[in-house]
Design an enzyme around this catalytic site. Structure first.
Site, PDB file in Angstrom:
ATOM      1  N   TYR A  58       0.836  -1.210   0.000  1.00  0.00           N
ATOM      2  CA  TYR A  58       0.000   0.000   0.000  1.00  0.00           C
ATOM      3  C   TYR A  58       0.872   1.262   0.000  1.00  0.00           C
ATOM      4  CZ  TYR A  58      -3.851  -3.164   1.403  1.00  0.00           C
ATOM      5  OH  TYR A  58      -4.770  -4.178   1.485  1.00  0.00           O
ATOM      6  N   HIS A 117       0.080 -11.934   0.990  1.00  0.00           N
ATOM      7  CA  HIS A 117      -0.957 -11.078   0.380  1.00  0.00           C
ATOM      8  C   HIS A 117      -1.709 -11.791  -0.751  1.00  0.00           C
ATOM      9  CE1 HIS A 117      -1.855  -6.526  -0.320  1.00  0.00           C
ATOM     10  NE2 HIS A 117      -2.904  -7.253  -0.617  1.00  0.00           N
TER      11      HIS A 117
END
Ligand code: NAP
Length: 273
Positions: A58, A117
């Site tokens: 992110y 992830h």
């Protein structure tokens, strides 16, 4: 705050967390609104948020930096921080380095929950999980889990890892409910928590769903978004991580934990096409 028990018997996860995608950039850093984001995160923690969901991906790492600054004035032990290792860092040597960078950016010496992830078929799962197991022993990770794993791959991870896989984070909301077919029942049967990402469908519901939910809103004196979260929270072992930057949204989402949909309404929403 509702909590879900973690399978490794070493704690609990707050069932309402705060998503942070697009805070401080998408895949590259955007530093133009840092002060605003830091203030919002601080206000969220003061309001009662204890669980923050992020990832090294992110904002190209900048989201973790913003969180690191925001949480630095709070007691670390009272917070539950989830972060995720990107699929290009799943080789053992890369994972240790990625975790090191994440810890530095978050200004902490441990992550509560560290997730893969996305799966990467190029890297043996054994290697990644072994590196994560090592980091649990080192005390730099408290719990391990995965994200975007289907049931087959989750079963494989469970069979490989010495440390319990305590969580799988997947897309799950009223309209994107593939997880209900096989994955959620498997997780519930095996005491694995399931985190619903994009639980509000990024505010892009079909008009027909929105219309249906308006009836529930009136019955429960709740917003459409609160009904969406209450439906997910009504399921055993489910955790939600709505992202919100407006204070009224943050408050509403936290208060969704107090709304209990009755059995008939849960059934009705469960059976939506
Ligand atoms: P989301 O939480 O479904 O929706 C976020 C949007 O909903 C924002 O535009 C927000 O607006 C709005 N919102 C929040 N609360 C609201 C409320 N009470 N009333 C009206 N609007 C409201 O979407 P998301 O960010 O995709 O998902 C949540 C988190 O899941 C992410 O931030 C990230 O941490 C995680 N995630 C993980 C993965 C993965 O691969 N593991 C993938 C996607 C997402 P404001 O910002 O204006 O308040």
């Amino acid at each position: 705050m509702i909590y879900r028990t973690l399978k490794d018997n070493k704690g609990e996860i707050p069932a309402i967390g705060l998503g942070t995608w697009e805070i401080g950039g998408r895949d590259v850093p955007d530093e133009t609104r840092d002060r605003e984001h830091i203030d919002t995160l601080s206000r969220a923690i003061e309001m009662g948020y204890k669980h923050i969901d992020t990832a090294e991906y992110y904002g190209g790492g900048h989201t973790e930096e913003i969180i690191g600054e925001a949480v630095s004035i709070f007691s670390r032990e009272e917070l539950f921080i989830t972060s995720k290792v990107w699929p290009t860092h799943l080789r053992s040597v890369d994972l240790h380095k990625a975790l090191e960078r994440t810890l530095k950016r978050l200004r902490t010496d441990y992550i509560d929950l560290y997730l893969i992830h996305w799966p990467n078929p190029e890297v043996p799962l054994e290697e990644t999980l072994s590196a994560m197991n090592e980091e649990v022993k080192n005390g730099r990770i408290r719990h391990i889990g995965v994200s975007n794993f289907d049931t087959q791959l989750l079963k494989k991870a469970v069979s490989i890892s010495k440390e319990s896989i305590v969580n799988n984070q997947v897309l799950f909301n009223l309209e994107d409910r593939q997880a209900m077919n096989e994955l959620l029942p498997y997780c519930q049967d095996h005491g694995i928590t399931l985190t619903a990402y994009s639980p509000l469908k990024r505010n892009a519901l079909k008009a027909s769903t929105e219309k249906l939910l308006t009836g529930f809103s009136e019955k429960y004196s709740a917003s459409v978004q609160q009904v969406m979260l209450a439906w997910l929270l009504g399921k055993d072992g489910v955790v939600v991580i709505p992202k919100a930057s407006k204070l009224e949204h943050l408050r509403e989402n936290l208060e969704a934990g107090m709304i209990v949909l009755d059995r008939e309404d849960m059934k009705m929403l469960d059976s939506l096409e």
